[in-house]
Every structure is written in C-alpha cells, then in structure tokens.
Motif scaffolding. Structure first.
Motif, PDB file in Angstrom:
ATOM      1  N   PHE A  13     -12.488 -19.497 -10.522  1.00  0.00           N
ATOM      2  CA  PHE A  13     -12.478 -20.272  -9.072  1.00  0.00           C
ATOM      3  C   PHE A  13     -13.794 -21.020  -9.077  1.00  0.00           C
ATOM      4  O   PHE A  13     -14.999 -20.754  -9.561  1.00  0.00           O
ATOM      5  CB  PHE A  13     -12.450 -19.435  -7.893  1.00  0.00           C
ATOM      6  CG  PHE A  13     -12.665 -19.906  -6.625  1.00  0.00           C
ATOM      7  CD1 PHE A  13     -11.914 -20.669  -6.139  1.00  0.00           C
ATOM      8  CD2 PHE A  13     -13.670 -19.484  -5.956  1.00  0.00           C
ATOM      9  CE1 PHE A  13     -11.933 -21.343  -4.941  1.00  0.00           C
ATOM     10  CE2 PHE A  13     -13.693 -20.075  -4.316  1.00  0.00           C
ATOM     11  CZ  PHE A  13     -13.000 -20.937  -4.117  1.00  0.00           C
ATOM     12  N   VAL A  14     -13.652 -22.565  -9.027  1.00  0.00           N
ATOM     13  CA  VAL A  14     -14.856 -23.524  -9.025  1.00  0.00           C
ATOM     14  C   VAL A  14     -15.557 -23.419 -10.423  1.00  0.00           C
ATOM     15  O   VAL A  14     -16.702 -23.552 -10.657  1.00  0.00           O
ATOM     16  CB  VAL A  14     -15.938 -23.148  -7.827  1.00  0.00           C
ATOM     17  CG1 VAL A  14     -15.106 -23.699  -6.388  1.00  0.00           C
ATOM     18  CG2 VAL A  14     -16.383 -21.926  -7.900  1.00  0.00           C
ATOM     19  N   GLY A  15     -14.659 -23.087 -11.329  1.00  0.00           N
ATOM     20  CA  GLY A  15     -15.352 -23.110 -12.689  1.00  0.00           C
ATOM     21  C   GLY A  15     -15.918 -21.871 -13.229  1.00  0.00           C
ATOM     22  O   GLY A  15     -16.277 -21.981 -14.232  1.00  0.00           O
ATOM     23  N   LYS A  16     -15.763 -20.935 -12.391  1.00  0.00           N
ATOM     24  CA  LYS A  16     -16.609 -19.566 -12.633  1.00  0.00           C
ATOM     25  C   LYS A  16     -15.720 -18.553 -12.474  1.00  0.00           C
ATOM     26  O   LYS A  16     -14.659 -18.451 -11.881  1.00  0.00           O
ATOM     27  CB  LYS A  16     -17.792 -19.385 -11.698  1.00  0.00           C
ATOM     28  CG  LYS A  16     -18.736 -20.428 -12.075  1.00  0.00           C
ATOM     29  CD  LYS A  16     -19.867 -20.554 -11.006  1.00  0.00           C
ATOM     30  CE  LYS A  16     -20.862 -21.623 -11.076  1.00  0.00           C
ATOM     31  NZ  LYS A  16     -22.110 -21.371 -10.065  1.00  0.00           N
ATOM     32  N   PRO A  51      -7.776 -26.451  -5.818  1.00  0.00           N
ATOM     33  CA  PRO A  51      -7.257 -27.030  -7.221  1.00  0.00           C
ATOM     34  C   PRO A  51      -8.206 -26.396  -8.275  1.00  0.00           C
ATOM     35  O   PRO A  51      -7.428 -26.302  -9.491  1.00  0.00           O
ATOM     36  CB  PRO A  51      -7.507 -28.672  -7.252  1.00  0.00           C
ATOM     37  CG  PRO A  51      -8.463 -28.667  -6.008  1.00  0.00           C
ATOM     38  CD  PRO A  51      -8.595 -27.446  -5.075  1.00  0.00           C
ATOM     39  N   THR A  52      -9.173 -25.775  -8.172  1.00  0.00           N
ATOM     40  CA  THR A  52      -9.752 -24.985  -9.404  1.00  0.00           C
ATOM     41  C   THR A  52      -9.190 -23.691  -9.570  1.00  0.00           C
ATOM     42  O   THR A  52      -9.756 -22.809 -10.262  1.00  0.00           O
ATOM     43  CB  THR A  52     -11.201 -25.009  -9.118  1.00  0.00           C
ATOM     44  OG1 THR A  52     -11.695 -24.150  -7.926  1.00  0.00           O
ATOM     45  CG2 THR A  52     -11.859 -26.296  -8.917  1.00  0.00           C
ATOM     46  N   PHE A  53      -8.431 -23.036  -8.511  1.00  0.00           N
ATOM     47  CA  PHE A  53      -8.055 -21.671  -8.968  1.00  0.00           C
ATOM     48  C   PHE A  53      -7.112 -21.644  -9.821  1.00  0.00           C
ATOM     49  O   PHE A  53      -6.297 -22.212 -10.189  1.00  0.00           O
ATOM     50  CB  PHE A  53      -7.318 -21.251  -7.425  1.00  0.00           C
ATOM     51  CG  PHE A  53      -6.643 -19.874  -7.563  1.00  0.00           C
ATOM     52  CD1 PHE A  53      -7.193 -18.581  -7.492  1.00  0.00           C
ATOM     53  CD2 PHE A  53      -5.341 -19.815  -7.824  1.00  0.00           C
ATOM     54  CE1 PHE A  53      -6.685 -17.569  -7.616  1.00  0.00           C
ATOM     55  CE2 PHE A  53      -4.485 -18.716  -7.859  1.00  0.00           C
ATOM     56  CZ  PHE A  53      -5.134 -17.562  -7.937  1.00  0.00           C
ATOM     57  N   ARG A  54      -7.429 -20.531 -10.720  1.00  0.00           N
ATOM     58  CA  ARG A  54      -6.551 -19.966 -11.823  1.00  0.00           C
ATOM     59  C   ARG A  54      -6.562 -18.239 -11.679  1.00  0.00           C
ATOM     60  O   ARG A  54      -7.703 -17.795 -11.605  1.00  0.00           O
ATOM     61  CB  ARG A  54      -6.954 -20.462 -13.114  1.00  0.00           C
ATOM     62  CG  ARG A  54      -6.778 -21.740 -13.352  1.00  0.00           C
ATOM     63  CD  ARG A  54      -5.298 -22.382 -13.451  1.00  0.00           C
ATOM     64  NE  ARG A  54      -5.209 -23.655 -13.674  1.00  0.00           N
ATOM     65  CZ  ARG A  54      -5.207 -24.620 -12.750  1.00  0.00           C
ATOM     66  NH1 ARG A  54      -5.372 -24.183 -11.184  1.00  0.00           N
ATOM     67  NH2 ARG A  54      -5.306 -25.731 -12.762  1.00  0.00           N
ATOM     68  N   GLY A  55      -5.432 -17.757 -11.612  1.00  0.00           N
ATOM     69  CA  GLY A  55      -5.390 -16.194 -11.606  1.00  0.00           C
ATOM     70  C   GLY A  55      -4.852 -15.476 -12.380  1.00  0.00           C
ATOM     71  O   GLY A  55      -3.599 -15.986 -13.228  1.00  0.00           O
ATOM     72  N   LYS A  57      -2.823 -13.978 -15.469  1.00  0.00           N
ATOM     73  CA  LYS A  57      -2.364 -14.515 -16.821  1.00  0.00           C
ATOM     74  C   LYS A  57      -2.476 -15.870 -16.870  1.00  0.00           C
ATOM     75  O   LYS A  57      -2.273 -16.314 -17.910  1.00  0.00           O
ATOM     76  CB  LYS A  57      -0.861 -14.076 -16.984  1.00  0.00           C
ATOM     77  CG  LYS A  57      -0.822 -12.459 -16.911  1.00  0.00           C
ATOM     78  CD  LYS A  57       0.634 -11.973 -17.034  1.00  0.00           C
ATOM     79  CE  LYS A  57       0.889 -10.437 -17.104  1.00  0.00           C
ATOM     80  NZ  LYS A  57       2.195 -10.152 -17.100  1.00  0.00           N
ATOM     81  N   MET A  58      -2.718 -16.588 -15.634  1.00  0.00           N
ATOM     82  CA  MET A  58      -2.691 -17.985 -15.812  1.00  0.00           C
ATOM     83  C   MET A  58      -3.903 -18.516 -16.452  1.00  0.00           C
ATOM     84  O   MET A  58      -4.276 -19.813 -16.693  1.00  0.00           O
ATOM     85  CB  MET A  58      -2.707 -18.822 -14.434  1.00  0.00           C
ATOM     86  CG  MET A  58      -1.126 -18.623 -13.864  1.00  0.00           C
ATOM     87  SD  MET A  58      -1.150 -18.913 -12.222  1.00  0.00           S
ATOM     88  CE  MET A  58      -1.588 -20.543 -12.369  1.00  0.00           C
ATOM     89  N   LEU A  59      -5.120 -17.872 -16.718  1.00  0.00           N
ATOM     90  CA  LEU A  59      -6.510 -18.212 -17.066  1.00  0.00           C
ATOM     91  C   LEU A  59      -6.461 -19.101 -18.239  1.00  0.00           C
ATOM     92  O   LEU A  59      -7.161 -20.089 -18.341  1.00  0.00           O
ATOM     93  CB  LEU A  59      -7.331 -16.702 -17.573  1.00  0.00           C
ATOM     94  CG  LEU A  59      -7.909 -16.260 -16.004  1.00  0.00           C
ATOM     95  CD1 LEU A  59      -8.544 -15.057 -16.613  1.00  0.00           C
ATOM     96  CD2 LEU A  59      -8.775 -17.339 -15.245  1.00  0.00           C
ATOM     97  N   ALA A  60      -5.614 -18.772 -19.175  1.00  0.00           N
ATOM     98  CA  ALA A  60      -5.657 -19.322 -20.523  1.00  0.00           C
ATOM     99  C   ALA A  60      -4.478 -20.500 -20.685  1.00  0.00           C
ATOM    100  O   ALA A  60      -4.204 -20.961 -21.729  1.00  0.00           O
ATOM    101  CB  ALA A  60      -5.543 -18.484 -21.692  1.00  0.00           C
ATOM    102  N   GLN A  61      -3.802 -20.824 -19.585  1.00  0.00           N
ATOM    103  CA  GLN A  61      -2.527 -21.466 -19.640  1.00  0.00           C
ATOM    104  C   GLN A  61      -2.975 -22.833 -19.221  1.00  0.00           C
ATOM    105  O   GLN A  61      -3.596 -23.234 -18.297  1.00  0.00           O
ATOM    106  CB  GLN A  61      -1.564 -21.252 -18.738  1.00  0.00           C
ATOM    107  CG  GLN A  61      -0.915 -19.542 -19.080  1.00  0.00           C
ATOM    108  CD  GLN A  61      -0.065 -18.956 -18.319  1.00  0.00           C
ATOM    109  OE1 GLN A  61       0.291 -19.474 -17.427  1.00  0.00           O
ATOM    110  NE2 GLN A  61       0.328 -17.754 -18.460  1.00  0.00           N
ATOM    111  N   ALA A  62      -2.295 -23.939 -19.790  1.00  0.00           N
ATOM    112  CA  ALA A  62      -2.568 -25.426 -19.598  1.00  0.00           C
ATOM    113  C   ALA A  62      -1.793 -25.581 -18.354  1.00  0.00           C
ATOM    114  O   ALA A  62      -0.522 -25.110 -18.064  1.00  0.00           O
ATOM    115  CB  ALA A  62      -1.928 -26.175 -20.954  1.00  0.00           C
ATOM    116  N   GLU A  63      -1.921 -26.640 -17.693  1.00  0.00           N
ATOM    117  CA  GLU A  63      -0.988 -26.820 -16.500  1.00  0.00           C
ATOM    118  C   GLU A  63       0.333 -27.634 -16.781  1.00  0.00           C
ATOM    119  O   GLU A  63       0.397 -28.175 -18.034  1.00  0.00           O
ATOM    120  CB  GLU A  63      -1.809 -27.942 -15.648  1.00  0.00           C
ATOM    121  CG  GLU A  63      -3.061 -27.428 -14.884  1.00  0.00           C
ATOM    122  CD  GLU A  63      -3.608 -28.248 -13.842  1.00  0.00           C
ATOM    123  OE1 GLU A  63      -2.951 -29.347 -13.587  1.00  0.00           O
ATOM    124  OE2 GLU A  63      -4.672 -28.138 -13.292  1.00  0.00           O
TER     125      GLU A  63
END
Length: 692
Positions: A13-16, A51-55, A57-63
């Motif tokens: 989230f927000v790059g962290k 838009p910065t959220f990734r959760g 299993k999605m952490l290493a996935q491309a959009e």
C-alpha cells in the motif's frame, strides 16, 4: 481474480509493505513491515480503492492490460464440461480451506457436499485428501463416468496454477487447447441452433466444415426433426439428411458425420427439447431446500428483486412529472444489509439486473457519490444469489454472469411462491412504507390511502435526488435500525455485518486494478460476422476498424461481441487468435454522433425513421440523417411533453439525448442538499397533516 483478506496477510500500500493484524467491521488494522512497525486503521473500501493497493498473492503479479475470455469462445456443450470439471475438484478446494479453519468453506461444503460424500457424525477435518479423492471417483463411477486419480489431480493442479498466475477467470484453466484451436480454424463454421418454437433464441452451436448449403440443411433438420419429443434416433436423422441432400443435389453427409454433429449438442439442450416436461424439470435451478435462515456469514446468500416505487418524480429541467421509477435491490440475508441498488425508469431486464449486480460487487464511495454520513461498507462477491423466475432473471447472460464470471451459485424461487423471497419482499415493503410514503409525490399503496391528495401536484423530487435520499436512508438509517429478522443478541444490520466479518473475514472481492476487465466481462455477448464493407453490424450501426481487416470472412464465421446498452458508440470484439477483447468504435454513424447514446434512445430514433419511411432493413444511417431524426423527434416529444407523462418518462429513459426547451417552466433545483430535501419533505408532510 477474487481476493479475500485474512489476518497476517501481507499487502502492499502506497509503495510500502504492511501486515494485516486485525479486522474491525468495515475497517482493518495494518502494521508496517519495516521501519518503526507503526500501526494504521483504514476503511477497507478506501484501502482497496487506492490504485497502489496490492494484496496477498497479487504482490508479485503484473497488471492485466488486455480483456480476455476463453469461456466465451466455447459452445454450450464445452462450457458444461468446464463446469463439470470444476464441480469435481470443488470438494478438494474446500477441504483444503477447511483444514486452515476457513468457516466459509466449512459452511459451503456442508450445504453442497456433506450428504453426497459423508456419513452422519463424520468429522470433515479428520478426512484426508486421498480419502476425499477416492469418494469423488466412486461417485463419478456411480454416475457412469470414468475418472482416474491422475485426471482429477491434473484438474486440481491446473486450477491452482491458474490462481497463482493471476488468471482473472480461474475456470479458463479447464479449457482444452484443442477446443479453442478447432473453433479458431478458418475452415470451421458455427451453426447457430435455435429453439424450434422461438427461432429468435439461440440454444446451442454446432461447428462444421461443410459448405453453406449443407449448413442450412443441418440447421433445418436438427431444429425441426431432432429437437422435439418424437425423439428420433441419429440413424433416422441421417436418413432424413440423406434424402434432402439427394433432393437438393448435394453430396451426402456420411452417417458417422451426422452422429458427430448431433453429439456436439449439449445434454441439456437434448433433454429440454427431446424429453419434454421431464427434461425441463431435470435442469431447473429452483432449489427445493431454499431457506432464508440458511445464510451463515456475510454475503453467503443475496436475494435480488425489482419493484415500482410508490412515488412520482419530476424532470430535472422542467419540473413536470415523469411517473413512478423502478428500483432493483439486493439484500444480504445474513446481515440484512443492502448489497446493491439500481434506480431508473427501465423496465425489469437482464441489463437492469447486471447494473444492480455491478453496483454490489465494487466499493460504492457513497459519501462522495450520494452524500451519506457513513460508508456503504458491504461489497464483494456473494456465494449464492437468489432470483425470481422472471425472464429478466432467467436470461442466459444473467446465469453466465453469476455462474462463470462470479463463480457463484444462482438459485431461483419456485414459481408462484412469493414467500420464498420473504427477506427481499419485506425490504421492498419497508422502503415504501417507512420512506417513500413520507416523501412529496408519494402515491400511497392504494387509492384509499391517498385520499384527496394529488401526488402529481406534490411531486418535487427528481430521479437523482430520490436516488440520493434512498442511499442516505439505506446507509444511515436502515443499516443502523433494529431488524426483527436478525437474532436478538445482534439485531442491527451494521453490527451484524461487523460481527460477521470479524468472525468469518471480509467477503471475497475482485482485484481493484481489474475492475475495468470485469466491467467488460459482465457485459452481454452476441455472435456476429465481420464483413469487408461494414465490419460488425448491430441494429443498423456498423463497427469497423482498419487494423481488424484480417477478421473479414464469410457470414457463417462469427465472432464473440460484447456490447453496452448504455453507450452504443462502441463494442468489444474478441480476437480469434489471442482471446483478447478490443474496443471498436462505430464507423457509421460516427462515434461522435452516437457517443453516450443508450440503446433505448437509438431504438426510438429508428422507430421514428421507420414511420417517416427513411429506414428499411438494409438502410445505412448517416450522421445527417441521425441529426435530422433527433431534431424532428425532439419537436415531436416537445409537442406532447406537457400533457403526457408517458412522453416525459420516455425522454428520461433517453438519458438526456433529446433536449427539450419549453419556455419558462419552473425547474427543479437539483443542487439542493439532502438535508434541504428532507426538510422540504417534512414541511409538505406538516402541511398535509394540517389539511387532514
């Protein structure tokens, strides 16, 4: 791709990076994974909308950038095979989640599979995967279908690999490459098989390499001779085709090929048209075990229905009455929170159902959108959606939306049993009696309740104003009010929801950065050919692009097309060689003329042109013709606008495409705040009480 946030889940989230350390109702507590390990409290809706959220299993996935759908390419027979494979491995997927103490999985397993695979008093957590596999294979053999352990594990591995790779539609992993390649072959043509009694309804597809003359013959014989309760055998169908081929001077299709063509028809199609009532009943989705009290966690079960509200609304520009709008609502049975809402003058339809479901799936941003005090915190993917048996709900597009896109279960109420939809029926009654009947323009539930009042003269609210009032009532009042249908120890919907998500976790939701993909996936589908001159033609609109010239083929070769009834200036075409959906703008009329025009408006313009004699079956409509038709239609509407509310309602459904100027008519102030609107309603009620 579905997401479910769990305790100790790592998110970005927000790059962290953060760790989810607690769930508190509609909020979550995050702890920084580095630095000073500071904790933060966030609204789940605001967090995942960032838009910065990734959760997880999605952490290493491309959009995901392209809009792809494999299932859309398959004929009904192959789609049912995909569903069958998924149903086979579903118990194994749930068992794995149960062993990780997932309560939702335990509830779903108990409701769907416990009677199939378990004896009384067995403890599911003590069951091994190997034992579950053996029971699945045994059940398959009892049904007359051979299934090996290796095949079952291959299905399970494919599904899990699909999830790891972030495939939006996990069921795509069950589609065999040979199926896709066969359909994509240039010498293969799709024959649409239609209902014998309703030729406008496509019920199945047969793929063949035979020429056009043979295709017409195959379609005719299958629809008229095979799909009926005479139950002719394939050998008899072959003899009929053989006779017609001889009569028409065509090469005879071999019997083995005829049998292969008939085998492409799905078992469901054969049963419904060849087995009569028995076949129809065997494929009905009405659940005998339907129960309102069976919901065991938030968004386990949702009921959806429509009703016409007991209120007259007015036009934003003129202040004239438009009539009564129709609302579509979806309620979560476990919490009694309202999951979705759609308000318009559109009659109940598959399009209206789709818009309501879309509203429920994604965060609603109700504070900004509707001016509510609190957040409309419930959103996500239900496990089961209960619908009425109306044609708007039983549409094939609605079924596929729920079963395939959402990977949820659709169930229908038994006919003529309104008590089965008691939760949604009571909600509709509460909305009318507790809110609508207290607003200016209310018609009451019957003429006796109305007395001498004239709802048309009292009407002051526009459709958008009413929508905001409804949202404020739902979010700030209904969700915080006591509900008799809930347990005594927790009988307030918002508290029931907060307690539920703390116990069971938040309902699964779609990855936020894939929202655009799923909005396209939810759109209805049609098969269309691509011609050299016009491209794709739909309802006298041509969609063509130079870079799609390679799609040009005979009219028998058709492509999957998705369309949006809210804006006919574009469509999406699925490319045959990449599974990708591409947006194609209209070429005639131009997209500038059609931009923002809904299908209802377009149909009204075409009706007007037909009456004028300007539109025939193969007519091309240019920009000047459309502009002239809109101008003349505008004059026609204006002439009847004041005396006819039906004309005003028609104009409202056109979404402002036809502008009406009627001189100095009092306009509704659509900029009024909700508090001002409610105070105005209170003043009218006081005045009404004084007269009575």
């Amino acid at each position: 791709m579905k997401i479910t946030l769990c305790i100790d889940e790592e998110i970005s989230f927000v790059g962290k990076k953060h760790k989810l350390v607690a769930i508190q109702g509609a909020n979550i507590i995050l702890k920084r994974s580095d630095g000073d390990h500071e904790t933060f409290k966030y609204s789940l809706e605001k967090l995942i909308s960032d838009p910065t959220f990734r959760g997880g299993k999605m952490l290493a996935q491309a959009e995901q950038k392209k809009y792809e759908s494999i299932l859309e390419k398959l004929p009904e027979e192959k789609r049912e095979e995909v569903s069958w494979k998924y149903d086979l491995i579903r118990p194994l997927i749930l068992l794995s989640r149960i062993k990780q103490n997932d309560i939702r999985a335990l509830v779903e397993f108990a409701s769907k599979f416990s009677k199939v695979y378990f004896e009384k008093n067995e403890n599911i957590k003590e069951l091994s995967q190997e034992e579950m596999i053996s029971r699945i294979i045994a059940k398959s053999e009892r049904q007359g279908k051979k299934l090996s352990r290796a095949t079952l594990m291959r299905y399970l591995k494919a599904y899990r690999e699909g999830l790891k790779q972030g495939v939006p539609m996990a069921l795509d992993c069950f589609v065999r490459s040979t199926d896709i390649n066969y359909i994509q072959r240039k010498d293969t043509t799709a024959i649409e098989i239609c209902s014998p009694k309703h030729p406008e309804i496509v019920v199945d597809v047969i793929y063949t390499k035979y020429e056009v003359e043979h295709q017409a013959l195959i379609k005719e014989i299958v629809e008229k001779e095979y799909l009926n309760t005479r139950r002719l055998k394939p050998s008899a169908i072959f003899r009929k085709i053989e006779g017609e081929c001889t009569k028409r001077g065509l090469k005879v299709i071999p019997e083995i090929s005829v049998r292969a063509l008939l085998n492409q028809l799905s078992p469901k199609t054969k049963a419904i048209f060849r087995d009569g009532r028995k076949g129809i009943e065997s494929y009905t989705t009405t659940q005998r075990g339907y129960s309102e009290t069976a919901a065991l966690y938030p968004l386990h079960m949702v009921q959806i229905d429509h009703t016409k509200l007991d209120i007259i609304v007015v036009d934003e520009e003129t202040g004239l009455d438009l009539g009564r709008p129709i609302i579509t609502l979806g309620i979560d049975v476990y919490t009694r929170m309202i999951w979705c809402m759609h308000l318009s003058f559109d009659e109940p339809s598959a399009h209206k159902v789709r818009k309501a479901i879309e509203h429920g799936l994604f965060p609603k941003a109700s504070v900004e959108r509707y001016g509510t005090t609190n957040d409309w915190s419930i959103f996500g993917i239900p496990s089961v959606i209960f619908l009425d048996n109306g044609s708007d709900f039983t549409s094939i597009n609605v079924k596929r939306l729920i079963n395939e896109t959402l990977e949820s279960e659709v169930r229908y109420r038994p006919r003529k049993t309104p008590h089965y939809g008691g939760v949604i029926e009571r909600l509709m009654g509460s909305i009318n009696t507790k809110l609508i009947h207290n607003l200016p323009g209310s018609t009451g539930s019957n003429i006796q309740d109305r007395g001498d009042r004239d709802p048309v003269k009292e009407a002051k609210l526009t459709l958008r104003e009413l929508e905001k009032i409804l949202a404020k009532y739902i979010v700030d009042v209904y969700h915080y009010d006591r509900h008799r249908g809930l347990p005594d120890e927790c009988d307030v919907p918002i508290l029931r929801y907060q307690e539920g998500v703390e116990q069971f976790g938040n309902p699964p939701f779609f990855a936020p950065h894939l929202k655009e993909y799923y909005q396209i996936e939810l759109l209805p589908t049609i098969m269309k050919p691509y011609s050299r001159k016009d491209g794709i033609t739909m309802s006298h609109v041509h969609y063509r692009a130079d870079h799609l010239a390679h799609l040009v083929n005979t009219r028998e070769v058709k492509y999957k097309v998705k369309y949006d009834d809210d804006d006919i200036s574009y469509i999406y075409i699925q490319l045959p060689d990449s599974k990708e959906y591409v947006q194609v703008l209209s070429s005639s009329p131009s997209p500038e003329v059609l931009k923002g025009m809904n299908r209802y408006t377009w149909n009204k313009i075409k009706d007007f042109l037909r009456r004028e004699g300007s539109l025939k079956r193969k007519s091309r409509l240019d920009q000047e013709m459309i502009r002239k038709a809109k101008q003349e239609l505008q004059e026609s509407i204006a002439a009847s606008y004041k005396p006819k509310s039906s004309v005003r309602k028609m104009n409202e459904r056109m979404g402002g495409q036809i502008q009406i100027t009627l001189g100095s008519i009092t306009k509704s102030d659509s900029t009024r705040s909700l508090d001002e609107l409610l105070l105005g309603a209170k003043a009218i009620l006081s005045e009404r009480g004084a007269k009575e």
